[in-house]
Write a protein that holds these residues in place. Structure first.
Motif, PDB file in Angstrom:
ATOM      1  N   PRO A 249      52.418  16.714  33.164  1.00  0.00           N
ATOM      2  CA  PRO A 249      54.011  16.587  33.203  1.00  0.00           C
ATOM      3  C   PRO A 249      54.767  15.836  32.254  1.00  0.00           C
ATOM      4  CG  PRO A 249      52.789  16.446  35.295  1.00  0.00           C
ATOM      5  CD  PRO A 249      51.778  16.462  34.030  1.00  0.00           C
ATOM      6  N   ASP A 250      54.142  14.888  31.577  1.00  0.00           N
ATOM      7  CA  ASP A 250      54.949  13.817  30.679  1.00  0.00           C
ATOM      8  C   ASP A 250      54.829  14.329  29.295  1.00  0.00           C
ATOM      9  OD1 ASP A 250      52.029  13.553  30.424  1.00  0.00           O
ATOM     10  OD2 ASP A 250      52.482  11.266  30.655  1.00  0.00           O
ATOM     11  N   GLY A 251      54.034  15.290  29.024  1.00  0.00           N
ATOM     12  CA  GLY A 251      53.913  16.024  27.565  1.00  0.00           C
ATOM     13  C   GLY A 251      52.627  15.430  26.997  1.00  0.00           C
TER      14      GLY A 251
ATOM     15  N   SER B  25      52.483  27.838  43.554  1.00  0.00           N
ATOM     16  CA  SER B  25      52.589  27.872  44.940  1.00  0.00           C
ATOM     17  C   SER B  25      51.695  26.696  45.436  1.00  0.00           C
ATOM     18  CB  SER B  25      52.353  29.022  45.693  1.00  0.00           C
ATOM     19  OG  SER B  25      53.449  29.947  45.613  1.00  0.00           O
ATOM     20  N   GLY B  26      50.860  26.106  44.577  1.00  0.00           N
ATOM     21  CA  GLY B  26      49.670  25.130  44.910  1.00  0.00           C
ATOM     22  C   GLY B  26      48.670  25.471  45.278  1.00  0.00           C
ATOM     23  N   ARG B  27      48.265  26.950  45.351  1.00  0.00           N
ATOM     24  CA  ARG B  27      47.147  27.399  45.672  1.00  0.00           C
ATOM     25  C   ARG B  27      46.075  27.027  44.367  1.00  0.00           C
ATOM     26  NH1 ARG B  27      48.694  33.476  47.487  1.00  0.00           N
ATOM     27  NH2 ARG B  27      49.619  33.048  45.484  1.00  0.00           N
ATOM     28  N   ILE B  28      44.911  26.831  44.804  1.00  0.00           N
ATOM     29  CA  ILE B  28      43.842  26.370  43.831  1.00  0.00           C
ATOM     30  C   ILE B  28      42.751  27.504  43.720  1.00  0.00           C
ATOM     31  CG2 ILE B  28      41.944  24.782  43.151  1.00  0.00           C
ATOM     32  CD1 ILE B  28      43.366  22.982  45.229  1.00  0.00           C
ATOM     33  N   TYR B  29      42.550  27.985  42.222  1.00  0.00           N
ATOM     34  CA  TYR B  29      41.763  28.832  41.946  1.00  0.00           C
ATOM     35  C   TYR B  29      40.312  28.272  41.248  1.00  0.00           C
ATOM     36  CZ  TYR B  29      45.578  32.003  42.786  1.00  0.00           C
ATOM     37  OH  TYR B  29      46.811  32.654  43.157  1.00  0.00           O
ATOM     38  N   VAL B  30      39.091  28.610  41.543  1.00  0.00           N
ATOM     39  CA  VAL B  30      38.019  28.303  41.104  1.00  0.00           C
ATOM     40  C   VAL B  30      37.122  29.138  40.656  1.00  0.00           C
ATOM     41  CG1 VAL B  30      35.966  26.600  41.293  1.00  0.00           C
ATOM     42  CG2 VAL B  30      38.336  26.056  42.017  1.00  0.00           C
ATOM     43  N   THR B  31      36.259  29.112  39.499  1.00  0.00           N
ATOM     44  CA  THR B  31      35.330  30.144  39.508  1.00  0.00           C
ATOM     45  C   THR B  31      34.001  29.489  40.068  1.00  0.00           C
ATOM     46  OG1 THR B  31      35.032  29.191  37.192  1.00  0.00           O
ATOM     47  CG2 THR B  31      36.103  31.371  37.302  1.00  0.00           C
ATOM     48  N   ASN B  32      33.288  30.111  41.048  1.00  0.00           N
ATOM     49  CA  ASN B  32      32.047  29.333  41.790  1.00  0.00           C
ATOM     50  C   ASN B  32      31.114  30.313  41.302  1.00  0.00           C
ATOM     51  OD1 ASN B  32      31.059  27.739  43.670  1.00  0.00           O
ATOM     52  ND2 ASN B  32      31.273  28.873  45.509  1.00  0.00           N
TER      53      ASN B  32
ATOM     54  N   GLY C 223      48.910  20.517  38.822  1.00  0.00           N
ATOM     55  CA  GLY C 223      49.680  21.407  39.955  1.00  0.00           C
ATOM     56  C   GLY C 223      51.141  21.227  39.834  1.00  0.00           C
ATOM     57  N   PRO C 224      51.866  21.986  40.843  1.00  0.00           N
ATOM     58  CA  PRO C 224      53.221  21.906  40.465  1.00  0.00           C
ATOM     59  C   PRO C 224      53.941  20.709  41.010  1.00  0.00           C
ATOM     60  CG  PRO C 224      52.487  23.341  42.278  1.00  0.00           C
ATOM     61  CD  PRO C 224      51.302  23.041  41.506  1.00  0.00           C
ATOM     62  N   ASP C 225      53.400  19.939  41.519  1.00  0.00           N
ATOM     63  CA  ASP C 225      53.896  18.506  42.207  1.00  0.00           C
ATOM     64  C   ASP C 225      53.416  17.357  41.168  1.00  0.00           C
ATOM     65  OD1 ASP C 225      51.155  18.372  42.690  1.00  0.00           O
ATOM     66  OD2 ASP C 225      51.671  17.588  44.747  1.00  0.00           O
ATOM     67  N   GLY C 226      52.830  17.688  40.216  1.00  0.00           N
ATOM     68  CA  GLY C 226      52.559  16.787  39.113  1.00  0.00           C
ATOM     69  C   GLY C 226      50.758  15.886  39.527  1.00  0.00           C
ATOM     70  N   SER C 227      50.204  16.687  40.384  1.00  0.00           N
ATOM     71  CA  SER C 227      49.070  16.072  40.970  1.00  0.00           C
ATOM     72  C   SER C 227      47.860  16.817  39.772  1.00  0.00           C
ATOM     73  CB  SER C 227      48.526  16.453  41.998  1.00  0.00           C
ATOM     74  OG  SER C 227      49.340  16.018  43.111  1.00  0.00           O
ATOM     75  N   LEU C 228      46.984  15.788  39.483  1.00  0.00           N
ATOM     76  CA  LEU C 228      45.828  16.168  38.479  1.00  0.00           C
ATOM     77  C   LEU C 228      44.668  16.688  39.196  1.00  0.00           C
ATOM     78  CD1 LEU C 228      44.674  16.639  35.780  1.00  0.00           C
ATOM     79  CD2 LEU C 228      43.962  14.179  36.122  1.00  0.00           C
ATOM     80  N   TYR C 229      44.305  17.974  39.142  1.00  0.00           N
ATOM     81  CA  TYR C 229      43.094  18.493  39.794  1.00  0.00           C
ATOM     82  C   TYR C 229      41.887  18.414  38.916  1.00  0.00           C
ATOM     83  CZ  TYR C 229      46.354  20.301  43.462  1.00  0.00           C
ATOM     84  OH  TYR C 229      47.268  20.306  44.177  1.00  0.00           O
TER      85      TYR C 229
END
Length: 392
Positions: A274-276, A372-379, A320-326
């Protein structure tokens, strides 16, 4: 051997790319990690999934990009394929089987439960059972087109043999989504490693991560242990080379007490924060010490800083959209533990960590988060034919 179609000669119009990138960036500015081949050690899907399964039957998925321009998310997934039969084959590291080339890599589009391989005949190499393939890796959307890296195999001699079948290994490619036959070679990252070798080690190259920057693109080469800059004119340069670290040798190697082993960094993914700034994921090399993987933050210049540590085998990351790192771990307990369980950890902007998923994740390989904050993962991401795209 009949050769697969090659990418069009010449360079992608990076001047046009530059114009698009300046409007796409925030205002603030596959690594081949495990065994592959004759004995397929990739996990088999079993039992009910604790997630919503959006797609099944994927082949070694390595990257996710989400298009939300029309409202409902459309997901694009790179598939490293499952190699081929005969033709150009390379002897595996332990010498008891062959990894063979085939144009079985693809870009798959997942929408409303349907899977369509919109770009086919991309490079792939894998063993007889198709697990742990090398092929298309990370992906970025660019309007009605995609940019993606193609991983590579081994040392210069092996890569030279592979190039005789398909010259696209080790490159960054651009493909139109509306006219898939239109494609351009953006950069040859493996050739840069052979010519410059920024980390000073062996001439290994396995391009993986890809992100936009103000001046073009940023890529990671997991085999070369470096972060690369790709300018609008197509020139490649080194941004940073990760040094080796030393860790205690595993007891089962039979080395003298107190012996240590050099461990390479293996940067697998890069994303714009988010900070570039650019954030880079570290996988670590053999013996894949548990808790040794880190996330680095790269500012506009200078050496990176450690943003987060105490992870194992980070294979991908996203914001994510709130700036959280996953942060996505391929093997939460370490690759040599025998446990295929992965994990997703969320790091809030204030630094608080929460493990948001682990049960049911087996060798996950890529992650993305929608608006929307939904998480997608290749399992089951190292499987040659039964991998999934899941959402939670």
């Amino acid at each position: 051997m009949k050769r697969s179609p090659m990418v069009s000669k010449g360079r992608f119009s990076l001047a046009a790319l530059a114009l698009i990138l300046h409007t796409a960036l925030p205002s603030a500015a596959w690594a081949h990690a495990g065994p592959h081949g004759g004995v397929d050690t990739s996990p088999e899907p079993s039992g009910p999934s604790p997630f919503t399964v959006l797609a099944e039957g994927l082949s070694n998925p390595r990257g996710i990009a989400i298009d939300e321009s029309s409202g409902s998310p459309v997901v694009y997934v790179t598939e490293a394929g499952n190699g081929g039969k005969g033709g150009v084959c390379l002897t595996s590291a332990n010498g008891d089987y062959d990894d063979c080339y085939g144009p079985s890599g693809a870009i798959a589009r997942v929408s409303n439960g349907q899977v369509e391989r919109v770009i086919k005949n991309l490079p792939s190499i894998a063993g007889p059972n198709g697990g742990f393939a090398i092929g298309p890796s990370r992906i970025k959307l660019l309007g009605p087109s995609v940019l993606f890296t193609v991983a590579n195999y081994g040392d210069p001699e092996q890569r030279g043999q592979l190039a005789s079948a398909d010259k696209r290994f080790g490159h960054v490619l651009w493909h139109s989504l509306t006219t898939p036959s239109i494609s351009f070679d953006v950069a040859n990252l493996s050739a840069f490693e052979d010519a410059h070798n920024p980390d000073g080690g062996e001439l290994e190259s396995n391009p993986s991560g890809l992100a936009f920057s103000r001046h073009g693109l940023i890529a990671t080469d997991a085999g070369a242990n470096d972060v690369l800059k790709i300018r609008f004119d197509g020139q490649v340069s080194a941004r940073y080379a990760f040094p080796e670290r030393h860790f205690p040798a595993p007891a089962d190697l039979g080395l003298p007490a107190g012996a240590t082993l050099p461990v390479q960094s293996v940067p697998t993914a890069v994303v714009v924060g988010p900070d570039g700034a650019h954030f880079v994921a570290e996988f670590t090399g053999f013996p894949y010490p548990k808790g040794a993987a880190r996330v680095f933050r790269f500012g506009a210049s200078g050496a990176p800083t450690v943003f987060a540590d105490n992870f194992s085998n980070i294979i991908d990351l996203t914001f994510g959209p709130d700036g959280s790192l996953y942060v996505l771990e391929l093997a939460h307990n370490g690759l040599t533990s025998g446990d295929v369980t992965g994990a997703v950890t969320r790091i809030l902007p204030n630094g608080t960590r929460t493990k948001v998923a682990s049960t049911g994740l087996a060798y996950p390989t890529a992650i993305a988060v929608d608006r929307s904050g939904r998480i997608y993962v290749t399992n089951y991401g190292t499987h040659g034919s039964k991998a999934q795209l899941v959402r939670f």
